[in-house]
Structure formats: structure tokens, C-alpha cells
Design an enzyme around this catalytic site. Structure first.
Site, short mmCIF file in Angstrom:
data_model
loop_
_atom_site.label_atom_id
_atom_site.label_comp_id
_atom_site.label_asym_id
_atom_site.label_seq_id
_atom_site.Cartn_x
_atom_site.Cartn_y
_atom_site.Cartn_z
N THR A 185 -20.89 1.53 -7.01
CA THR A 185 -19.74 1.52 -6.11
C THR A 185 -20.25 1.44 -4.68
O THR A 185 -21.42 1.73 -4.41
CB THR A 185 -18.91 2.79 -6.28
OG1 THR A 185 -19.75 3.91 -6.02
CG2 THR A 185 -18.36 2.89 -7.69
N GLU A 330 -14.86 0.73 -11.03
CA GLU A 330 -14.76 1.63 -12.18
C GLU A 330 -13.80 1.09 -13.24
O GLU A 330 -13.58 1.72 -14.27
CB GLU A 330 -14.28 3.01 -11.71
CG GLU A 330 -15.30 3.80 -10.92
CD GLU A 330 -15.30 3.51 -9.43
OE1 GLU A 330 -14.71 2.47 -9.01
OE2 GLU A 330 -15.86 4.31 -8.66
N LYS A 438 -1.60 14.06 5.51
CA LYS A 438 -0.71 15.07 4.97
C LYS A 438 -0.17 15.91 6.13
O LYS A 438 -0.86 16.74 6.69
CB LYS A 438 -1.45 15.91 3.94
CG LYS A 438 -1.87 15.03 2.76
CD LYS A 438 -2.63 15.73 1.67
CE LYS A 438 -3.03 14.69 0.60
NZ LYS A 438 -3.80 15.24 -0.50
N TRP A 443 3.53 13.18 2.92
CA TRP A 443 2.42 12.25 3.02
C TRP A 443 2.81 11.06 3.90
O TRP A 443 3.90 10.51 3.78
CB TRP A 443 2.01 11.73 1.64
CG TRP A 443 1.36 12.76 0.76
CD1 TRP A 443 1.29 14.11 0.98
CD2 TRP A 443 0.69 12.52 -0.47
NE1 TRP A 443 0.62 14.73 -0.04
CE2 TRP A 443 0.24 13.78 -0.96
CE3 TRP A 443 0.42 11.38 -1.23
CZ2 TRP A 443 -0.47 13.92 -2.15
CZ3 TRP A 443 -0.27 11.51 -2.42
CH2 TRP A 443 -0.73 12.78 -2.88
#
Lengths: 541, 541
Positions: A185, A330, A438, A443
Site C-alpha cells: 500500500t 487491499e 468530527k 461529521w
């Protein structure tokens, strides 16, 4: 009671064997690093893949040993995909855009025994060969193109290495859960971690990716993967192409608008896949001279969100269907593709466009859900956003060597993305989990803030991050790079947000910067921005 | 070294769960035995499948127990597909066109515990219930439609049986190689033998069948399987439809031209699959009144070879793409579909038609070869014909209970067909192995002889068989049913062959008959013809 159908493992070697037998003369065309064009067939590729397998035997490589590549999209890389995995070794594709120190670290972590590289990347290899414990270096070139005095120990040319090998080779049969390939990654936080794909996950993904609701690949297609084979297997296209017998067109290092356009036309490409940046370069090249596509029918765009204007340009100006897609290392990488449903066919263009802007629906083989920080599943209403979790046979279970511990949450892989899902299953990324702001228990999507900023004519680039706040926990601020020659003030930009989002979502501040750092896969490095802003305080605090 | 992707078995329950989550409101429309239309969604079907699973638990059925169906294509049958297999039992679809004695034999051989049947088939069930050891009989109807005094022990209605069950049910997770469903072959020779499919083979087939080079199914399609769910799972369409979220349209018992046409139009079907007979009835219905299709785009035709005139009629007169397909019970059933390749796109219509007349190319998951009687592989030149062998993860390994011993030849399944394969991998059936005529060391295709005969205006039907010959081993003769009112002599028909095939391939005799017997799946029963001809001698012997 077990079924009585044939027991046959899903192996990557099956793909190239199938392509050889059933699509032997289908073409594979490559622009080489040298600049010229190379063309041959699946039959040739299958034969050379077997030579690769023999050449690996010749080096004494054991089953499961890693063979790394640092290479563009091209036929030799394609041969390695099948020769390495097919013979039971593990193909480790390395992203050349990483820092050499990181590449050396990765090569050692993966325990690479062999590194095959395009000459473009000679400087990288020279930089790492003293640090990486790699036994064999192979330059992807002819013997007479091998660089002299490179300082790379035991450097050999690919053609000399494989060319003399017997092409008779019986692909071994083994457990389909055997590791086939790996990809690290981008590692924006901590050391890179690797996804370790299996033959099974790769073949199931190859089926899923070729479906009409995904890439829709067939033997009638000529496919140009602009997405790199050095990162997440070019979205699995090399495998899906072999599965369908599609003509393959490899761009090599020529990713500029002119090179891509010429290749699309010369090879009558019907389907192309890439990130928005590449398509922007292509459109920029085409527009001034009024160029048209004569064969391109559809393109899948992923890696990051595609601007609506680009979707419109492809559809309205050029008659090319644009499909939004989403995935990650992934996930092999395909998660969703934005194709319409039967019920949408009667909608008007504007309504359809609203759907097309989403990242799309799950392909069978992937399930997904959104959850709150408490882990409880949130409704699919297209508005509520939560942490996006996925699962399925081509989704990561754990990282190579167990790095980072057990990543799963109750069997689901947390993508690190924040998203909405609507009642029809269309997912839309609203943010990265670590980037979402947040504020007072609610959010705020940093991506929404950024998209609005870049809609202002004076803004070239924008990045929104959350800053600590004693009362609200976090408050958003936006970093902005102005377009050359353009002017805009902090106050004008904040006013620009009014009426477009809720008042409490409007950033507390605008910080003008010269540049915004992007990582190896083209994503904003927000961790770096935070470092830059060390000592910054929100207005009023 | 094993890969580290998630370990998730390929289970049929995944399909219905996926359809419920991601295509919950996609429609499933059924013409019922009662004649009316029923419509609901994948969400409803998933819920009712879980009720079926509970209902089977209620009967005390163990994992692996067999549940039989005698039913048309409809939503209840669809629920059984998922409820039975998803809960770990084995769905046994029975072909109602078989003789009741054969059905009773099959039910006992399969050890069916439950039989679910459409009321159409009440007489069959009444005929077999004294002979078959079936514990539970379920009529696929409402409680108030249950026939009184049927004589069937313990008969219950489906709606009463499943209706009261809780729809909360967690599909069990188990080995994907577990048996999921079974289907007996038509059994033209000896007792019928069953293919026993697994969850794995079914899911891989569902992926393969949905590919653009096969049926090309997507969430934009409305699919009408005219092919029966009682035989080889309607070519896997119920599974592939759930995999893609395609709208499903089930014709029930209404397979006549008018019923099929009305359904195609009313439900805006885009894709249909069936045998030539059904499409012939459809075209016969449409032609006199000048009816048109408003939504149908493509149709896959299999089961037997499609006459060129039918392909042309669909393409030229109605703009519908016709794809030839080939498969068999032992192959789940898909083997090949005749889609063109990239290299064929530039060919003229006549050249493309030559390709379309073949049975097609292998879908990834199926490999094939042709061999001589000595087992040696023959060339792919489109001319040489040999015994067709196949292999792959959805191809039979052995029959249920090991009947008939090991059917494989070196890992390949002998299809019993004789075929050519051309250099592009297009296969064309030339005969059944047992029907091919072996004359003087050369093979003569009985199908070629029959096709030429029916091209004569006076011939309604023809069957070619080989008769023993002391010098040539076998010589062909052709049995002919004349069209009503038409006349043709033996000599005229033999002369009709001249110039069309080699002289030694022309039949030695013509035998005029009143009728030619067809089996349960519409194929000529040549064994019966041989019995009829007992005592017949070739001319000159």
C-alpha cells in the site's frame, strides 16, 4: 455430501493456457521504453511465460520465492505476471514512484530474490542495490542494451536470461489459495504493508472484473490499461484480458495526452482504464485540435473521484461512456463500478448523471456496509455517511507477515473510507476516515469542502483538514493553492461557501499555500500538511 | 506460502443475499400455472427462500438430503433453488417430460425426501406416489387450491408449508464443494445418470455464464429464461441473474408463441434463452401479423443446432442478435457460446454468418479438445472431426453414486459429441459419437445427411443412421417423414445429395416412415429407430 464436478484449482497459469489455446493469435501490442512498438500474440506470450518459469528454475528459485518488478505496462511485464505466479513464485510489483529508501525497505521486507526492471528505473535500482538484499538483477531489455558499469551486481538482460530457455514447461498444479502476487500500500501512515493475493482471489477477481456490470470485457475488445501494472495489477486487467482473449495494448512509459491518443487510435482501442489525471491530459491534448475517437467506447476511471465535467466531456463531446470505479490495494482492487440498473434506463440525462457521479455498485464477490464509530450498521439512504467496510473472497484478510495485527472488524475489512450508500446500493465516498472532520458530534466531509473550493475560479487546488478545537473537538480549515495570476481573499472564499453547505460545515479559516504535497499514488498527503501547520492556531483561539 | 485474502466459500446463499442487499427492489415476474401474473422483488424472494430453509428444518431434513421439484419456471421454483441449496440440502430438478416410471425410478435413485410440484403435474405425481419412496409431497399453490382426494399421502400446499415460517434465518457456512443440486441426463441409453453439482461449480458457472462473451448479463437486463428450470437449472440463469441483479421474467407453462411474445413485450425483456423449437413458435406467431420486438436485444439458442434461417430472421427481420450456445447436463451446462472476436468485426455479414452457425468458443472455465478413437488430439483446422472432450471446474467428474464407473479419459470428460474446432477455437458439432457413421475408416456425419434431407422441400423430418456392412463396416441410410401432401421418391432424394457431399457419403437408401420418435429433451431417439429397422437389409446385400 460433496458435489461430483471436476476438482480443478483456480490457477493463474489456467488463464494464459486458455488464452493460448482459444485466443492464440489475439494481439498484445506494447509501446516499449525504447520508444518503438512491439507486437506479438497470446501464443507468443504464453510461450515466453513458460521460458520465464524455466529461467526462474535456472536461478534455483523455490516455490513461494518473491520476484519483484519495477516496470511499465508492457509485454515483458505481462510475461512475468504469468511466468512468476504460474510457476508458484510470488510476483511483487513495486511502485517506482516511491522513494528509493522505501523501495529498498519494501524489497527487504518482501525478501525479494529477483528484481526485473525497465531501464527507465536504472537510477532507482542503482540507488537501492547497496541496501536491498536482492540476489538477481534483470534489466528488461536485449543483451546489447544492457548498461555497462552500472554498478549493479550480476546485472543480466531479460532477453539473455529467458531467451535461451526451453519453452516446454508443464505448469505445476497446487492449492489455489497459494500466494500469487503482492503489492504494498502507498503507506501514508507508518511503514507500507503488503496485500498478498492468491491464485484463487486473482481468478475470482478476473471473472468479476470482466462482467458487464464491471469492465465488461470480451474478445471483441481492444483494451488499453493506462493504470499501471506496478500498482494493484493494473486493476486486474492483464488477468481479465487473458480470461476473455481481448486484444491488449500496453502504453509503456508514454502516458502523456499525445502518446495515449495516438495509441488509442492506432490500435483501435475500445476500452481504456485510468486515473483522472491521465484522462485530463488526454482531453487537454485533444480539444485544441478538434481530435476525435474512432474506436473508443468506454473508459473506467478510478483511483480518485472523477470531476463531473470530465464525465460530461467524454459522454457529450466524444460519445465515450465513462464508468466511475472504486477499489483499493487491499481489494485486488475492484470494489464498485458505477453502471446503471434496468430501472434507471428511462431516466433523463441529468438524473442519470447524479448516479454516475457516485463510485458505484458492488460487483458480486464484494459486499459492503457503512457503520458508525460504534460499529453499528447505518442505513442505505444516500445521506447517512459512515465508515465503509467490505468483505469477500478477493478482499484482504490480513497483511503480509501479519503487519499491523488483525485488520478485520468482525470479518469485515475497514477501508478507511467514509461513504454513503443509497437504497439501490450505490456507494459514494465522502472522505477518508482519518480526514473526516468530527465537529460537535457531527461529521464534515473534507472532500466536500475541497470540491467546493476548487469550484471557485481562482482556486487551483484545495485541501481541507480538521484542527483541534476545545469546544467542537475539531473544526475544518482549507488550504488553497491559487491559480497562476488569479486572486481571491480569505473572506471571499469563505463567503463562497455560504448557501452551498450548512453554516456549521463552513471552514473556520483559509490558508493560502504555494503547493500541496501529493503521495506516490496521487493522493493529498494530509499528514504532511498537518506537519506544515504545526503551531497554527484556529482564529479566535 | 498461502495468500492472505479472506477465506470465504463460494455458496449459493451468497447469491441471494447479494441480490437482496444490492438489488433488493429488482423485479421477478412470473406467469403462474393459474394463468395470472405474479410480481415481487429479489428482497421478497430472499425472504421466502429463508422461509423455505426453515420449512425444511421443520420437516427434519438433514444436511445433504434431497428435495425434488417438478415445476415450471416461476418464483416458487426460484425460492426453492436458494432455500434448498442455501440451507445445505440438494435440489433435485426432475424433467416432467420423462415417463412416470422413469420419474419414480429417478426419485428413488436420488432418495428424494420431498417433492414440490406444480399442479400441472398432479397426474404424474399421482402416478408415481405409490412407487416412489418420497416422504413429503408439496403442491406449489395456495392452501385453498390444494386438490381434494388426490390420493397423494400427506399432500400440503407450499404456501401453507412455508407461509408460517419465520423469515429470520442465518444461511449456514460450509465447504463450497458440498453438493447443491442434481439433474439426471435424458438417458437415451440405459438408466438415467445424475450430474451432482456443487456450490463451487454453480458459482463459477454463474460468473462464466454472465460474461460478455457468454450471456452478457447485467443489472440493465430483463431476462426471460424459456429454457426450463427443471432441466440443467435453466442454463444457470437463475444464479447468474441473482449475481447481476437482472430483472427476471418467468414464463411458467406458457411456452407457445403468443404467450412468449406477450411476456417479452409486457415486461420489456432484453434477453431470452431457449431451444430452437420455442423460437420457431414465436416467429410463426409474429410473422403473419407483422409484430415487432420493442425491447429484445439478444437471444441465446441452444439444446440443438439453430437453423441458419432462424438466425437470419432474428437478425435481419427483427434486429435481435442470436447467439448459438452448446452445453450439456454434465457441464452445468455451459460449454461454448458463439460470440465473435475482435478480428471478426471487420468481416462482411456472410463471413460472420459462417462463424455464427458454429456452436461457438469455450468460456473461461471450460477447455476442450477433439481426439480420434485412439485418443490422440486432432488439429484445430475446422475440418478434422473427432470425439469432443471437455474439462473444467463445472464439468462432471463422476456421476451420482459412481454410476457407469469413471467416465473420464485422462481427466477429460467425453461429451459423446463429434465436432470440429477451427483455428480460432470455434467448435462445431458434426454428430453424436454413437450416431456418426464409420464407413471404410472414414467418418460420415449423420447430422450433415439429415440437414441436407430437410433442405428438400418435400421432407419434414429426417434421421440418418448407420447400418452394418460387411465391406465398409457401416453405410448410412436416411429415414424420412414427408411433408403433408408432398411427394418425393427414393431416387429423387438420393439424386438431391449429388454434388452436395462426396459420393461415398451419400446414403445407400431412403426409408420413408410415418414418424420419427423424439426423446424427452427433443432429440431423435436413434436407438428406437434401430429397433424399428430390425431385419432391414441394405440394398444389394
Amino acid at each position: 455430501m460433496l458435489g461430483l464436478m471436476q476438482s480443478q484449482p483456480l490457477l493463474i497459469s489456467n488463464l494464459i493456457t486458455f488464452a493460448e489455446r482459444h485466443h492464440g493469435d489475439a494481439q498484445i501490442v506494447s509501446r516499449r521504453v525504447e520508444g518503438d512498438m512491439h507486437r506479438y500474440t497470446y501464443r507468443d506470450a504464453a510461450q515466453r511465460s513458460r521460458q520465464v518459469a524455466r529461467a526462474l528454475d535456472g536461478l534455483g528459485l523455490a516455490f513461494g520465492d518473491r520476484v519483484a518488478t519495477l516496470a511499465w505496462n508492457g509485454y515483458r511485464h505481462f510475461e512475468l505476471y504469468f511466468g512468476v505466479s504460474g510457476s508458484g513464485r510470488v510476483l511483487h510489483t513495486i511502485n517506482p514512484r516511491l522513494h528509493p529508501d522505501q523501495i529498498a525497505w519494501i524489497a527487504n521486507h518482501a525478501q525479494d530474490e529477483v528484481l526485473c526492471f525497465d531501464l527507465t528505473f536504472l537510477p532507482i535500482v542503482q540507488a537501492i542495490c547497496g541496501k536491498a538484499n536482492i540476489g538477481h538483477y534483470i534489466a528488461l531489455c536485449e543483451a546489447d542494451q544492457l548498461p555497462q558499469d552500472s554498478g549493479i551486481p550480476g546485472l543480466r538482460s531479460y532477453e539473455e536470461w529467458v531467451g535461451g530457455c526451453d519453452d516446454r514447461y508443464d505448469w505445476p498444479t497446487f492449492d489455489e489459495n497459494t500466494a500469487s502476487s503482492m503489492c504494498y500500500t502507498s503507506g501514508t501512515t507508518g511503514n507500507p504493508k503488503a496485500a498478498l493475493y492468491s491464485h484463487r482471489s486473482t481468478l475470482l477477481h478476473a471473472y468479476g472484473a470482466a462482467l458487464p456490470d464491471a469492465m465488461g470485457l470480451s474478445a471483441r475488445d481492444a483494451v488499453l490499461p493506462v493504470v499501471p501494472m506496478f500498482h494493484v495489477n493494473a486493476w486486474g486487467i492483464p488477468y481479465s484480458a487473458a480470461l476473455t482473449g481481448a486484444k491488449l495494448v500496453f502504453p509503456g512509459p508514454g502516458l502523456d495526452g499525445k502518446s495515449v491518443y495516438e495509441l488509442l487510435e492506432a490500435e483501435q482501442v475500445t476500452y481504456a482504464a485510468g486515473v483522472p489525471t491521465v484522462w485530463q491530459m488526454l482531453l487537454t491534448h485533444m480539444k485544441p485540435t478538434g481530435l476525435r475517437f474512432s474506436s473508443l467506447k468506454r473508459t473506467v476511471i478510478g483511483g480518485s473521484a472523477c470531476p463531473p465535467a470530465m464525465i460530461s466531456a467524454f459522454r457529450d463531446d466524444y460519445g465515450v461512456e465513462v464508468l466511475h470505479a472504486w477499489g483499493m490495494t487491499e481489494m485486488s482492487p475492484l470494489g464498485t463500478v458505477c453502471t446503471l440498473k434496468n430501472k434507471h434506463l428511462g431516466l433523463g440525462e441529468a438524473e442519470q448523471m447524479k448516479i454516475r457521479l457516485k463510485q458505484g455498485r458492488a460487483v458480486f464477490g464484494v459486499d459492503m456496509k457503512i457503520v458508525g464509530d460504534d460499529g453499528i450498521e447505518l442505513p442505505w439512504d444516500g445521506k447517512t455517511f459512515g465508515n465503509l467496510l467490505v468483505r469477500g473472497p478477493w478482499v484482504l484478510g490480513q497483511y503480509f507477515k501479519g503487519e499491523g495485527g488483525d485488520p478485520l472488524q468482525g470479518g469485515w475489512f475497514p477501508t478507511g473510507d467514509v461513504a454513503t450508500i443509497d437504497a439501490d446500493g450505490y456507494m459514494q465516498i465522502t472522505d477518508r476516515s482519518k480526514d473526516v472532520i468530527k465537529s460537535g458530534g457531527e461529521w464534515i466531509s473534507s472532500i466536500d469542502i475541497e470540491n467546493l473550493a476548487v469550484a471557485h475560479p481562482a482556486v487551483a487546488m484545495a485541501a481541507c483538514i480538521g484542527m483541534p478545537h476545545p469546544k467542537w473537538d475539531e473544526r475544518p480549515i482549507v488550504l488553497v493553492v491559487k491559480r497562476p495570476g488569479a486572486e481571491v481573499t480569505r473572506e471571499e472564499l469563505l463567503a463562497f461557501y455560504e448557501g452551498k453547505i450548512a453554516k456549521w460545515q463552513i471552514p473556520d479559516d483559509v490558508v493560502f499555500v504555494e503547493s500541496i504535497a501529493l503521495g506516490a499514488t496521487g493522493k493529498i498527503l494530509k499528514t504532511r500538511l498537518r506537519e506544515q501547520l504545526k503551531g497554527y492556531r484556529l482564529p479566535g483561539l
